[in-house]
Structure formats: C-alpha cells, structure tokens
Design a protein around this motif. Structure first.
Motif, PDB file in Angstrom:
ATOM      1  N   THR A  70       0.855  -1.185   0.000  1.00 34.91           N
ATOM      2  CA  THR A  70       0.000   0.000   0.000  1.00 34.91           C
ATOM      3  C   THR A  70       0.886   1.228   0.000  1.00 34.91           C
ATOM      4  OG1 THR A  70      -1.769  -1.131   1.214  1.00 34.91           O
ATOM      5  CG2 THR A  70      -1.787   1.270   1.233  1.00 34.91           C
ATOM      6  N   ASN A  71       0.796   2.030  -1.054  1.00 32.67           N
ATOM      7  CA  ASN A  71       1.517   3.294  -1.142  1.00 32.67           C
ATOM      8  C   ASN A  71       0.549   4.430  -0.829  1.00 32.67           C
ATOM      9  OD1 ASN A  71       3.876   2.037  -1.928  1.00 32.67           O
ATOM     10  ND2 ASN A  71       3.613   2.468  -4.101  1.00 32.67           N
ATOM     11  N   VAL A  72       0.831   5.180   0.222  1.00 31.57           N
ATOM     12  CA  VAL A  72       0.030   6.347   0.570  1.00 31.57           C
ATOM     13  C   VAL A  72       0.903   7.569   0.348  1.00 31.57           C
ATOM     14  CG1 VAL A  72      -1.352   7.491   2.340  1.00 31.57           C
ATOM     15  CG2 VAL A  72      -1.208   4.995   2.296  1.00 31.57           C
ATOM     16  N   PHE A  73       0.486   8.465  -0.544  1.00 35.35           N
ATOM     17  CA  PHE A  73       1.344   9.574  -0.923  1.00 35.35           C
ATOM     18  C   PHE A  73       0.695  10.917  -0.610  1.00 35.35           C
ATOM     19  CE2 PHE A  73      -0.746   7.517  -4.489  1.00 35.35           C
ATOM     20  CZ  PHE A  73      -1.503   8.520  -5.065  1.00 35.35           C
ATOM     21  N   SER A  74       1.544  11.875  -0.262  1.00 34.96           N
ATOM     22  CA  SER A  74       1.072  13.200   0.132  1.00 34.96           C
ATOM     23  C   SER A  74       2.205  14.193  -0.054  1.00 34.96           C
ATOM     24  CB  SER A  74       0.628  13.186   1.599  1.00 34.96           C
ATOM     25  OG  SER A  74       1.732  12.872   2.439  1.00 34.96           O
ATOM     26  N   LEU A  75       1.903  15.481   0.149  1.00 36.06           N
ATOM     27  CA  LEU A  75       2.934  16.501   0.135  1.00 36.06           C
ATOM     28  C   LEU A  75       3.654  16.492   1.480  1.00 36.06           C
ATOM     29  CD1 LEU A  75       1.028  19.418  -1.627  1.00 36.06           C
ATOM     30  CD2 LEU A  75       2.518  17.683  -2.639  1.00 36.06           C
ATOM     31  N   ASN A  76       4.822  17.067   1.503  1.00 32.12           N
ATOM     32  CA  ASN A  76       5.628  17.037   2.721  1.00 32.12           C
ATOM     33  C   ASN A  76       4.940  17.648   3.931  1.00 32.12           C
ATOM     34  OD1 ASN A  76       7.928  15.617   2.095  1.00 32.12           O
ATOM     35  ND2 ASN A  76       9.064  17.378   1.350  1.00 32.12           N
ATOM     36  N   ASP A  77       4.097  18.658   3.711  1.00 36.51           N
ATOM     37  CA  ASP A  77       3.491  19.342   4.845  1.00 36.51           C
ATOM     38  C   ASP A  77       2.216  18.651   5.332  1.00 36.51           C
ATOM     39  OD1 ASP A  77       1.939  19.892   2.662  1.00 36.51           O
ATOM     40  OD2 ASP A  77       1.884  22.061   2.928  1.00 36.51           O
ATOM     41  N   SER A  78       1.861  17.514   4.738  1.00 36.70           N
ATOM     42  CA  SER A  78       0.684  16.782   5.188  1.00 36.70           C
ATOM     43  C   SER A  78       1.047  15.920   6.388  1.00 36.70           C
ATOM     44  CB  SER A  78       0.137  15.882   4.070  1.00 36.70           C
ATOM     45  OG  SER A  78      -0.256  16.654   2.962  1.00 36.70           O
ATOM     46  N   PRO A  79       0.126  15.758   7.346  1.00 42.23           N
ATOM     47  CA  PRO A  79       0.410  14.887   8.492  1.00 42.23           C
ATOM     48  C   PRO A  79       0.539  13.440   8.043  1.00 42.23           C
ATOM     49  CG  PRO A  79      -1.898  15.566   8.476  1.00 42.23           C
ATOM     50  CD  PRO A  79      -1.208  16.371   7.417  1.00 42.23           C
ATOM     51  N   PRO A  80       1.237  12.625   8.810  1.00 44.23           N
ATOM     52  CA  PRO A  80       1.390  11.202   8.435  1.00 44.23           C
ATOM     53  C   PRO A  80       0.038  10.535   8.245  1.00 44.23           C
ATOM     54  CG  PRO A  80       2.840  11.758  10.247  1.00 44.23           C
ATOM     55  CD  PRO A  80       1.938  12.943  10.037  1.00 44.23           C
ATOM     56  N   PRO A  81      -0.129   9.812   7.162  1.00 43.10           N
ATOM     57  CA  PRO A  81      -1.429   9.200   6.872  1.00 43.10           C
ATOM     58  C   PRO A  81      -1.697   7.981   7.734  1.00 43.10           C
ATOM     59  CG  PRO A  81       0.149   8.532   5.228  1.00 43.10           C
ATOM     60  CD  PRO A  81       0.860   9.510   6.118  1.00 43.10           C
ATOM     61  N   LYS A  82      -2.958   7.676   7.915  1.00 42.69           N
ATOM     62  CA  LYS A  82      -3.369   6.462   8.592  1.00 42.69           C
ATOM     63  C   LYS A  82      -4.187   5.632   7.620  1.00 42.69           C
ATOM     64  CE  LYS A  82      -3.505   8.419  13.256  1.00 42.69           C
ATOM     65  NZ  LYS A  82      -4.339   8.662  14.462  1.00 42.69           N
ATOM     66  N   GLU A 113       7.567  18.648  -3.591  1.00 44.22           N
ATOM     67  CA  GLU A 113       8.060  17.320  -3.257  1.00 44.22           C
ATOM     68  C   GLU A 113       6.912  16.463  -2.748  1.00 44.22           C
ATOM     69  OE1 GLU A 113      11.226  17.518  -0.497  1.00 44.22           O
ATOM     70  OE2 GLU A 113      12.704  18.187  -1.966  1.00 44.22           O
ATOM     71  N   ALA A 114       7.010  15.190  -3.000  1.00 41.38           N
ATOM     72  CA  ALA A 114       5.990  14.262  -2.528  1.00 41.38           C
ATOM     73  C   ALA A 114       6.625  13.237  -1.604  1.00 41.38           C
ATOM     74  CB  ALA A 114       5.322  13.551  -3.700  1.00 41.38           C
ATOM     75  N   VAL A 115       5.840  12.768  -0.667  1.00 43.54           N
ATOM     76  CA  VAL A 115       6.280  11.731   0.255  1.00 43.54           C
ATOM     77  C   VAL A 115       5.365  10.531   0.080  1.00 43.54           C
ATOM     78  CG1 VAL A 115       6.547  11.071   2.663  1.00 43.54           C
ATOM     79  CG2 VAL A 115       7.177  13.369   1.929  1.00 43.54           C
ATOM     80  N   THR A 116       5.956   9.357  -0.089  1.00 43.28           N
ATOM     81  CA  THR A 116       5.189   8.119  -0.154  1.00 43.28           C
ATOM     82  C   THR A 116       5.492   7.290   1.083  1.00 43.28           C
ATOM     83  OG1 THR A 116       5.180   8.040  -2.578  1.00 43.28           O
ATOM     84  CG2 THR A 116       4.771   5.972  -1.418  1.00 43.28           C
ATOM     85  N   ARG A 152      -9.934  12.277   3.370  1.00 40.86           N
ATOM     86  CA  ARG A 152      -8.610  12.863   3.167  1.00 40.86           C
ATOM     87  C   ARG A 152      -8.359  13.072   1.674  1.00 40.86           C
ATOM     88  NH1 ARG A 152      -4.616  12.464   7.044  1.00 40.86           N
ATOM     89  NH2 ARG A 152      -3.442  13.679   5.519  1.00 40.86           N
ATOM     90  N   ARG A 153      -8.727  14.229   1.174  1.00 43.33           N
ATOM     91  CA  ARG A 153      -8.525  14.542  -0.235  1.00 43.33           C
ATOM     92  C   ARG A 153      -7.118  15.048  -0.518  1.00 43.33           C
ATOM     93  NH1 ARG A 153     -11.931  11.917  -3.499  1.00 43.33           N
ATOM     94  NH2 ARG A 153     -14.103  12.146  -2.870  1.00 43.33           N
ATOM     95  N   ASP A 154      -6.332  15.308   0.533  1.00 44.65           N
ATOM     96  CA  ASP A 154      -4.982  15.821   0.343  1.00 44.65           C
ATOM     97  C   ASP A 154      -3.954  14.714   0.159  1.00 44.65           C
ATOM     98  OD1 ASP A 154      -5.592  15.120   3.003  1.00 44.65           O
ATOM     99  OD2 ASP A 154      -3.811  16.180   3.734  1.00 44.65           O
TER     100      ASP A 154
END
Length: 211
Positions: A70-82, A113-116, A152-154
């Motif tokens: 499972t890859n959950v991706f977001s921008l750097n300033d997004s809180p860690p996904p659950k 930048e993106a974080v996965t 979570r649309r972000d």
C-alpha cells in the motif's frame, strides 16, 4: 521477502506507481466498471464485484506467497497518513505483525516534493479478505462508507498485490480498470487467459504472444 529485493530480481527497473500497464513491457488491462453507468447502480456494482474477484482468482491460488503493498502519498506538509488496510483486510493478527513501513521521498517538479509512505506485508493470498478490499478500492473516488482514506482529499493511495510465487502483479487502479503484469510473460499469462473469466473483456495488452 523485501519488496525492493523482489522487484530488483524479477521486475528490474520497475517502480510501483501508476500507470503500471505502461511501465512494464508485458501486461494486460481489463475494464472493470460498466461504461456510462452510475457508480452505485446495482448492475454496475455486480459487474465490478464479479470482474475484480474473477481476475483475482485467475492470478492467485490460496497458498501463493504474496506481498500486499500500500503506497500512501502526500505533500511534505501533510500529516502522516493512517490506513486501515491491513487491520481490516488481513485476517490473522499474527500475520499483521510482519507489516513493514518505510518512507520514500521524490520530487514532482522543482517546487513540489511528494512523500510516499509504503506499507508492505508478505503473506499468503488466502490471508487477504480480497473481496471487500477490491470493492473498497473501486469505491475510493466516491462518497462511500468503505473508502479507505475517508475524507482525506490531500493524500492518495495505490494498492498492489504482488504474487511472488507466480511473478505477477495485480493492480486495481480504481473502478475503471485493472492492470496485471508478468515477469515470466508467456507461462503466467497462459494461466490467466485459460482461466474462466465469464464476460470480462481485455481492453489492452502489451508484448503478448500466445501459442
């Protein structure tokens, strides 16, 4: 088995990201939802359920070793996904204890930048509650209670089921379609093509040869 080591050995150069079908020289693409139908129409729900599970049964035997990624991706300033993917769709608590988590950084462009966050778990295909998981993926872009990311649309999510016994990767990208790629090409795809898939039609193929 570590997913990075497995991909390096059997799918060299492949990155688990969309569009998977165009990222590997041998693959199949199948249509899932009924074109022109409302998402929650009964006949569309039935078709999505039938097609996703038929393909899963064609790719996996219950005793096959798999890695659920499972890859959950977001921008750097997004809180860690659950995500509740493993808690909800892996049957055995002891199996869930083998879950691995890692962070992968990459750049979209010069400014962003993106974080996965990658979650991976080696298990048996039979350990996965695959029917509700596949339907949850189909519902992800719609207002439905089974959506994995809820509101979570972000952030976004991609789920890959890697068959390390048969060297196949199953990627249901959303309700529109499902990609299957093979490291062994002809033998594994013969297994899929000869499996009874009912009315399911293939809408794309790459580098395919059948005898």
């Amino acid at each position: 088995m570590n997913i990075h080591n497995y991909l390096h050995e059997h799918f060299p150069g492949l990155t688990l990201e969309p569009p998977l079908f165009y990222s590997w020289p041998t693959g199949l693409r199948f249509e899932i939802a009924k074109p022109g139908s409302e998402h929650l129409d009964t006949d569309n729900l039935e078709q999505m359920g039938e097609r996703t599970t038929s393909l899963f049964k064609a790719v996996f035997e219950q005793d096959d070793d798999v890695i659920l990624v499972t890859n959950v991706f977001s921008l750097n300033d997004s809180p860690p996904p659950k995500t509740n993917v493993f808690l909800k769709y892996i049957k055995d608590k002891e199996v869930r204890k083998k879950l691995r988590v890692e962070r992968l950084d990459r750049r979209f462009d010069e400014e962003e930048e993106a974080v996965t966050h990658r979650f991976s778990l080696q298990c048996k295909a039979g350990d996965i509650r695959y029917r509700p998981l596949l339907m949850a993926i189909c519902h992800e872009d719609f207002k439905h209670p089974t959506r994995i990311l809820k509101n979570r649309r972000d952030i976004g999510i991609d789920i890959y089921i890697v068959n390390i016994t048969r060297h196949l990767i199953y990627y249901l990208y959303d309700d529109r379609g499902c990609d299957i790629i093979s490291a062994e090409k002809i033998p594994s795809f013969h297994f899929i093509i000869r499996h009874p898939l009912g009315s399911l039609s293939m809408i794309g193929s790459r580098s395919m040869r059948f005898s």
